[in-house]
Each structure stands twice: as C-alpha cells, then as structure tokens.
Write an enzyme that holds these catalytic residues in place. Sequence first.
Site, mmCIF file in Angstrom:
data_model
loop_
_atom_site.group_PDB
_atom_site.id
_atom_site.type_symbol
_atom_site.label_atom_id
_atom_site.label_comp_id
_atom_site.label_asym_id
_atom_site.label_seq_id
_atom_site.Cartn_x
_atom_site.Cartn_y
_atom_site.Cartn_z
ATOM 1 N N ARG A 40 68.119 26.158 32.639
ATOM 2 C CA ARG A 40 69.499 26.373 32.208
ATOM 3 C C ARG A 40 70.474 26.221 33.370
ATOM 4 N NH1 ARG A 40 69.216 31.182 27.593
ATOM 5 N NH2 ARG A 40 68.344 29.871 25.942
ATOM 6 N N SER A 41 71.357 27.194 33.593
ATOM 7 C CA SER A 41 72.436 27.003 34.570
ATOM 8 C C SER A 41 71.988 27.014 36.014
ATOM 9 C CB SER A 41 73.526 28.060 34.366
ATOM 10 O OG SER A 41 74.306 27.752 33.243
ATOM 11 N N ALA A 42 70.730 27.335 36.280
ATOM 12 C CA ALA A 42 70.249 27.154 37.645
ATOM 13 C C ALA A 42 70.337 25.681 38.043
ATOM 14 C CB ALA A 42 68.819 27.662 37.780
ATOM 15 N N THR A 43 70.448 24.802 37.046
ATOM 16 C CA THR A 43 70.659 23.370 37.305
ATOM 17 C C THR A 43 71.961 23.126 38.065
ATOM 18 O OG1 THR A 43 69.676 23.044 35.107
ATOM 19 C CG2 THR A 43 70.555 21.105 36.205
ATOM 20 N N LYS A 44 72.949 23.982 37.869
ATOM 21 C CA LYS A 44 74.251 23.763 38.502
ATOM 22 C C LYS A 44 74.160 23.695 40.019
ATOM 23 C CE LYS A 44 77.330 25.755 34.943
ATOM 24 N NZ LYS A 44 76.429 26.116 33.828
#
Length: 389
Positions: free
Chosen positions: A69-73
Amino acid sequence: MDVNGVVAEGFEPVREAFAANFSRLGERGAAVAVYRDGHKVVDLWAGARDVDGPAGAAPWEQGTAQIVRSATKGVAAAALLLLHQRGELDLDAPVGAYWPEYKAAGKERTRVRHLLAHRAGVPVLDRPLTPAEAADPDLGAAAVAAQAPVWEPGADHGYHAQTYSWLTGELIRRVTGRPAGEWIADEIARPVGADLWLGLPQAQRARVGRVGPVDAPENTGALRTRPKRAVAEAYADPDSLTRRAFAAITPLPDENAPAYRAAALPASNGIATADGLARFYAALIGEVDGGARLFTPQTMELARAGQSAGPDRVLVVNTRFGLGYMLHGAASPLLSPGSFGHPGRGGALGFADPETGIAFGYVTNGFRTSVTADPRAQALVRAVRAALA
C-alpha cells in the site's frame, strides 16, 4: 507459531516481539527485516502466505512478498529525488515546466517539492476514477492535471492518499520518458538487489500472498487503536477531504486481482518482501553489503528535511513530511527524531534512521484500520529500539 529466520546477537527482542504479534495481536502472516550499517541483522518470517488460508497451508516463506500500500510512496519519492540528484529535475521548478498540461485550473505555481510534501492541494478528484481508469497512467495524469486545487498550492498540506500515484508517476515519465515502474525496476530495485516491484511481473506472481482485512483481537486492551472523534467523523463524512481523498479510486480495487497488481500506482500498489523494503531504505543511507548506494549524503538530508508539519487537511491529525517521506512524530512513530520512511495503511512499514544506521521493513497479509501507526509494526520498532539500547 513457529518463527523462521535469524537475528544477530543483541537483536533477540525483535524475535520476541515478532512472535508476540502472532500470539497477542492476531497476526496471520508477516515478515520483518532490519539492516544496520548496510548489513542484515534481522530476517524473520512466520504464518500463512495467504490471509484467508488455514494455518499451515501455503506457509509464508523467506521470499514471500505482499502488497505494501502507501509504503510504496517512499519508493516513488526516491525516484524523484534521484532524478534531482542527477541534475534532471529541479525541486523548485514549476511542475508545468516538465508537464505543461498541469498548469491548468490555477496550478501554474505548483512546484515539484509541493508534490513530494503533500502541499499540491489536489488530494481529491471531483470525479473519482474506477480501478480500471486508475490503472491507465494517461487517464490518471489527465485527471489530476485538470483538477482544481482545494487550497493554494504550497500554502497548506494534506495527505494525497491516491492522487500521489499520478502526480509522481507522470512526473517520472515526463522527465525520463519511461514508465515509473520500469524506471524504478532499472534504477532502484535492480542496482541494490531489492525484491520490490511497482507493476508486478508475471514471473513473480507466485511469490505474492493474498491480503485482506483482519480484526484486532479483543484482548489487546490499550494496544487497540481507537480513532479520536474528529478523525472518525472525518472518515464517516462522504463530503470530507478525508473520505474524498481515499475515494479518488471508487470502488476500492481488488488488491488480490492480477490486473491490479500488474498496474503501476506509486501511491498504493507496490509489492515487496520485508527484506526488499529494508534493503531499499538501507541503500538510501549508506552502502548495502559494501556495495550499492542510492542517495548521496546531501540527498539523504533533503529527503528528511521538514517541509510540512501541523494539522493535516486530510488525515485530521498533526503530520510531518519531508520530501516524500513521513517523519517521526505522534502520527507516525519511527525509531528516532531523525528517522524518515513511510507506512502502508493497515500494516506495512519501511524507514531508515541515519543516526543509528538502521533500515527497517515489515510486511503483512492482514490489514487493520490504522492508517499510520499499526500496533504490530510499532511493537517491532520498539523492539529494535530496545535492542539498540
């Protein structure tokens, strides 16, 4: 629960905390990896690969990967900062200098650093995209380019939960001429040997487990996350910036669908092993295993230099951001005040702490309602802190 893997001498508290996540916090399947000064000191995994599979069936293995999820950012941010490091991208230039269509609807003064620091003012889309539309980089880029900002770009900050995908992905494509996922594979993942992907290759599908929601156990007491009233109300109100930001893709995508995993959404659908996430962060702050390094010391300091702090227009709590990274604070506790990284909603976490040389990666197949401070990840962070003490 049998915990597999190894810990270096002194890091035994991390193994104990990891095992306790299964016995006390309802963990189904997970892995954690920690590097110190570029060398792996923790590599643990346990449970079932699939959140909805029975214990013992399709066990989590050393190379099991999950959507983060937002750890991709944090990975997307590294791409833009590397382009700046190489002299190909000016953080203070208008976004429109690279992406002329973005100057529409009052966004002509938006600067590149505003996108990274969640100050661009476009956390929502007036017309949300379907999952199929969101996966089309041309449609996503056109949508955010046409969107009018909900605040003057640069004047305030609020978490761009979904729109960060098209803001960063299109800027990478405009500067390099290559899709974001392809560029990240060639310039970030492969050079440091990190098992992480933005746009999962077909050859890697069998390594990725099924994810899904899991409830917090009833006996965790104070460890259960109970949102404050204002936060809960913001998530419940369909007209709030909070709800609209997370609903920029409607309905929510099926995160187990091959088509979604093959898409490249830099805000939300990166896939990684715990080791891949930790190894990536280790390469931001130093050499990994005596070899590859991504950031120069100057770029590392840019990444964690404060850009946004205080009440977040979207998350409704106080947040702190550097250039694309969450910084240590009450909303997202990391290892120490100098840490920088990014959580994934409901579980995953990756960060680096330059002062201690620690790089951390945690992935899970069971997602909770927490956005930035999952109790399981926080238990592991506390254990790392105890090991260093």
